[in-house]
Scaffold this motif. Structure first.
Motif, PDB file in Angstrom:
ATOM      1  N   TYR A   1      -9.630 -24.738 -21.060  1.00  0.00           N
ATOM      2  CA  TYR A   1      -9.738 -25.240 -22.530  1.00  0.00           C
ATOM      3  C   TYR A   1      -8.922 -26.304 -22.793  1.00  0.00           C
ATOM      4  CZ  TYR A   1     -14.187 -23.067 -21.055  1.00  0.00           C
ATOM      5  OH  TYR A   1     -14.710 -22.560 -19.868  1.00  0.00           O
ATOM      6  N   ALA A   2      -7.704 -25.888 -22.870  1.00  0.00           N
ATOM      7  CA  ALA A   2      -6.454 -25.596 -23.933  1.00  0.00           C
ATOM      8  C   ALA A   2      -5.863 -27.491 -23.482  1.00  0.00           C
ATOM      9  CB  ALA A   2      -5.836 -25.437 -24.164  1.00  0.00           C
ATOM     10  N   LYS A   3      -6.675 -27.594 -21.700  1.00  0.00           N
ATOM     11  CA  LYS A   3      -6.100 -28.881 -21.742  1.00  0.00           C
ATOM     12  C   LYS A   3      -7.131 -29.746 -21.751  1.00  0.00           C
ATOM     13  CE  LYS A   3      -2.514 -26.914 -18.903  1.00  0.00           C
ATOM     14  NZ  LYS A   3      -2.251 -27.030 -17.078  1.00  0.00           N
ATOM     15  N   LYS A   4      -8.385 -29.317 -21.666  1.00  0.00           N
ATOM     16  CA  LYS A   4      -9.357 -30.260 -22.004  1.00  0.00           C
ATOM     17  C   LYS A   4      -9.791 -30.660 -23.082  1.00  0.00           C
ATOM     18  CE  LYS A   4     -14.794 -29.581 -21.077  1.00  0.00           C
ATOM     19  NZ  LYS A   4     -15.487 -28.918 -20.491  1.00  0.00           N
ATOM     20  N   TYR A   5      -8.938 -29.936 -24.007  1.00  0.00           N
ATOM     21  CA  TYR A   5     -10.041 -30.194 -25.605  1.00  0.00           C
ATOM     22  C   TYR A   5      -8.383 -30.670 -25.860  1.00  0.00           C
ATOM     23  CZ  TYR A   5     -14.253 -29.015 -24.395  1.00  0.00           C
ATOM     24  OH  TYR A   5     -14.908 -28.779 -24.332  1.00  0.00           O
ATOM     25  N   GLU A   6      -7.500 -32.078 -25.403  1.00  0.00           N
ATOM     26  CA  GLU A   6      -6.305 -31.998 -25.847  1.00  0.00           C
ATOM     27  C   GLU A   6      -6.244 -31.680 -27.166  1.00  0.00           C
ATOM     28  OE1 GLU A   6      -4.816 -35.358 -23.937  1.00  0.00           O
ATOM     29  OE2 GLU A   6      -4.784 -34.599 -22.171  1.00  0.00           O
ATOM     30  N   ASN A   7      -6.320 -32.246 -28.374  1.00  0.00           N
ATOM     31  CA  ASN A   7      -6.186 -32.428 -29.772  1.00  0.00           C
ATOM     32  C   ASN A   7      -6.877 -30.585 -30.850  1.00  0.00           C
ATOM     33  OD1 ASN A   7      -5.364 -34.950 -29.477  1.00  0.00           O
ATOM     34  ND2 ASN A   7      -7.598 -36.409 -29.424  1.00  0.00           N
ATOM     35  N   ALA A   8      -7.156 -29.795 -30.088  1.00  0.00           N
ATOM     36  CA  ALA A   8      -7.963 -28.730 -30.551  1.00  0.00           C
ATOM     37  C   ALA A   8      -6.746 -28.191 -31.341  1.00  0.00           C
ATOM     38  CB  ALA A   8      -9.150 -28.222 -29.718  1.00  0.00           C
ATOM     39  N   SER A   9      -6.612 -27.440 -32.229  1.00  0.00           N
ATOM     40  CA  SER A   9      -6.362 -26.894 -33.004  1.00  0.00           C
ATOM     41  C   SER A   9      -6.482 -25.388 -31.873  1.00  0.00           C
ATOM     42  CB  SER A   9      -6.712 -26.152 -34.337  1.00  0.00           C
ATOM     43  OG  SER A   9      -6.573 -27.366 -35.063  1.00  0.00           O
ATOM     44  N   LEU A  10      -4.843 -24.459 -31.570  1.00  0.00           N
ATOM     45  CA  LEU A  10      -5.106 -23.313 -30.545  1.00  0.00           C
ATOM     46  C   LEU A  10      -4.979 -22.035 -31.575  1.00  0.00           C
ATOM     47  CD1 LEU A  10      -3.345 -24.949 -27.274  1.00  0.00           C
ATOM     48  CD2 LEU A  10      -6.193 -25.053 -27.727  1.00  0.00           C
ATOM     49  N   VAL A  11      -5.471 -21.701 -31.167  1.00  0.00           N
ATOM     50  CA  VAL A  11      -4.937 -19.799 -32.316  1.00  0.00           C
ATOM     51  C   VAL A  11      -4.922 -18.500 -30.682  1.00  0.00           C
ATOM     52  CG1 VAL A  11      -5.455 -17.794 -33.768  1.00  0.00           C
ATOM     53  CG2 VAL A  11      -5.891 -20.248 -34.210  1.00  0.00           C
ATOM     54  N   TYR A  12      -4.224 -18.066 -30.186  1.00  0.00           N
ATOM     55  CA  TYR A  12      -3.884 -16.523 -29.366  1.00  0.00           C
ATOM     56  C   TYR A  12      -4.335 -15.056 -31.241  1.00  0.00           C
ATOM     57  CZ  TYR A  12      -3.456 -13.372 -25.619  1.00  0.00           C
ATOM     58  OH  TYR A  12      -3.610 -12.440 -25.317  1.00  0.00           O
ATOM     59  N   ALA A  13      -4.791 -15.044 -30.613  1.00  0.00           N
ATOM     60  CA  ALA A  13      -5.213 -13.791 -31.189  1.00  0.00           C
ATOM     61  C   ALA A  13      -5.044 -12.429 -30.803  1.00  0.00           C
ATOM     62  CB  ALA A  13      -6.082 -13.631 -32.727  1.00  0.00           C
ATOM     63  N   GLY A  14      -4.624 -11.283 -31.245  1.00  0.00           N
ATOM     64  CA  GLY A  14      -4.200  -9.900 -30.757  1.00  0.00           C
ATOM     65  C   GLY A  14      -3.099  -9.364 -30.444  1.00  0.00           C
ATOM     66  N   GLY A  15      -3.163  -8.251 -30.732  1.00  0.00           N
ATOM     67  CA  GLY A  15      -2.116  -7.051 -31.297  1.00  0.00           C
ATOM     68  C   GLY A  15      -1.850  -6.486 -30.269  1.00  0.00           C
ATOM     69  N   SER A  16      -1.531  -5.122 -29.946  1.00  0.00           N
ATOM     70  CA  SER A  16      -1.715  -4.386 -29.041  1.00  0.00           C
ATOM     71  C   SER A  16      -2.508  -2.705 -29.922  1.00  0.00           C
ATOM     72  CB  SER A  16      -0.289  -3.461 -28.763  1.00  0.00           C
ATOM     73  OG  SER A  16      -0.796  -2.641 -27.636  1.00  0.00           O
ATOM     74  N   SER A  17      -4.006  -2.604 -28.671  1.00  0.00           N
ATOM     75  CA  SER A  17      -3.916  -0.979 -29.600  1.00  0.00           C
ATOM     76  C   SER A  17      -3.511  -0.358 -29.454  1.00  0.00           C
ATOM     77  CB  SER A  17      -5.387  -1.137 -29.181  1.00  0.00           C
ATOM     78  OG  SER A  17      -5.551  -0.832 -27.519  1.00  0.00           O
ATOM     79  N   ASP A  18      -2.118  -0.009 -28.887  1.00  0.00           N
ATOM     80  CA  ASP A  18      -1.491   1.284 -28.360  1.00  0.00           C
ATOM     81  C   ASP A  18       0.052   0.966 -29.198  1.00  0.00           C
ATOM     82  OD1 ASP A  18      -0.068   3.483 -27.069  1.00  0.00           O
ATOM     83  OD2 ASP A  18      -0.158   2.045 -25.280  1.00  0.00           O
ATOM     84  N   ILE A  19      -0.598   2.774 -30.676  1.00  0.00           N
ATOM     85  CA  ILE A  19       0.731   2.520 -30.971  1.00  0.00           C
ATOM     86  C   ILE A  19       1.814   3.338 -30.963  1.00  0.00           C
ATOM     87  CG2 ILE A  19      -1.160   2.761 -33.216  1.00  0.00           C
ATOM     88  CD1 ILE A  19      -0.815   6.004 -32.383  1.00  0.00           C
ATOM     89  N   PHE A  20       1.863   3.920 -29.654  1.00  0.00           N
ATOM     90  CA  PHE A  20       3.334   4.387 -29.113  1.00  0.00           C
ATOM     91  C   PHE A  20       3.873   2.957 -27.860  1.00  0.00           C
ATOM     92  CE2 PHE A  20       0.065   7.567 -29.903  1.00  0.00           C
ATOM     93  CZ  PHE A  20       1.018   8.231 -30.911  1.00  0.00           C
ATOM     94  N   ASP A  21       3.672   2.102 -28.205  1.00  0.00           N
ATOM     95  CA  ASP A  21       4.025   0.260 -26.964  1.00  0.00           C
ATOM     96  C   ASP A  21       3.910  -0.937 -27.979  1.00  0.00           C
ATOM     97  OD1 ASP A  21       4.656  -1.077 -24.767  1.00  0.00           O
ATOM     98  OD2 ASP A  21       2.500  -0.648 -24.600  1.00  0.00           O
TER      99      ASP A  21
ATOM    100  N   LYS B   1       2.211 -16.616 -24.439  1.00  0.00           N
ATOM    101  CA  LYS B   1       2.932 -17.553 -24.732  1.00  0.00           C
ATOM    102  C   LYS B   1       3.657 -17.497 -23.811  1.00  0.00           C
ATOM    103  CE  LYS B   1       6.695 -19.306 -27.809  1.00  0.00           C
ATOM    104  NZ  LYS B   1       6.566 -20.368 -26.850  1.00  0.00           N
ATOM    105  N   GLN B   2       4.852 -16.864 -22.857  1.00  0.00           N
ATOM    106  CA  GLN B   2       5.416 -16.959 -22.065  1.00  0.00           C
ATOM    107  C   GLN B   2       4.269 -17.851 -20.427  1.00  0.00           C
ATOM    108  OE1 GLN B   2       6.831 -13.234 -20.567  1.00  0.00           O
ATOM    109  NE2 GLN B   2       8.722 -13.587 -22.012  1.00  0.00           N
ATOM    110  N   TYR B   3       2.871 -17.332 -20.281  1.00  0.00           N
ATOM    111  CA  TYR B   3       2.052 -17.062 -19.692  1.00  0.00           C
ATOM    112  C   TYR B   3       2.049 -19.347 -20.033  1.00  0.00           C
ATOM    113  CZ  TYR B   3      -1.553 -18.948 -16.628  1.00  0.00           C
ATOM    114  OH  TYR B   3      -2.759 -19.126 -16.050  1.00  0.00           O
ATOM    115  N   PHE B   4       2.131 -19.538 -21.622  1.00  0.00           N
ATOM    116  CA  PHE B   4       1.393 -20.741 -21.586  1.00  0.00           C
ATOM    117  C   PHE B   4       2.711 -21.859 -21.277  1.00  0.00           C
ATOM    118  CE2 PHE B   4      -1.196 -18.357 -24.970  1.00  0.00           C
ATOM    119  CZ  PHE B   4      -3.059 -18.348 -23.804  1.00  0.00           C
TER     120      PHE B   4
END
Length: 142
Positions: free
Chosen positions: A4-24, A33-36
């Motif tokens: 979808y980022a490639k399909k909508y080239e002018n769109a603002s992009l947000v990636y949300a989500g941390g880790s739910s594992d407090i020990f990790d 980010k590395q994958y993108f």
């Protein structure tokens, strides 16, 4: 996300989500980010929200990071199993998002006697419904 980022080239992009594992200390957005970058999006501006531990915190943090206008169109891309709870949580923040479910986990061929797969699927379903129920009773969703 990349599709979808490639399909909508002018769109603002947000990636949300941390880790739910407090020990990790591994944070999913670091790997995203590395994958993108290797997917040809190295030069795209992407806002990463990586402090949240759950869906509610993701929306709360995003609400303070970006100014979401009512008339803007935003896609919510998340796994199909999380979509209902995510949309209900977005509703709590008065966000009118367009759902884009991905990562379907239903089996193509279900076999009644495949006990291991059936039990695994059953407990995944229970976890999803418990999450929806929890969000409802704690007033984290509409």
């Amino acid at each position: 996300f990349v599709k979808y980022a490639k399909k909508y080239e002018n769109a603002s992009l947000v990636y949300a989500g941390g880790s739910s594992d407090i020990f990790d200390s591994n944070i999913p957005s670091v790997y995203a980010k590395q994958y993108f970058d290797i997917s040809g999006m190295k030069n795209r501006s992407i806002l990463f929200e990586n402090n949240s531990r759950n869906t509610y915190e993701s929306f709360a943090n995003l609400n303070s990071l970006i100014d979401l206008k009512i008339n803007e169109k935003w896609l919510l891309i998340t796994s199909a199993s999380h979509m209902y709870r995510s949309m209900q949580t977005a509703c709590k923040f008065n966000l009118n998002l367009i759902p884009v479910p991905v990562d379907y986990t239903t089996l193509k061929k279900t076999r009644l006697l495949d006990i291991k797969k059936n039990i695994t699927s059953f407990f995944k379903m229970v976890k999803i419904y418990l999450g929806i129920f929890y969000y409802k009773i704690t007033n984290r969703s509409c």
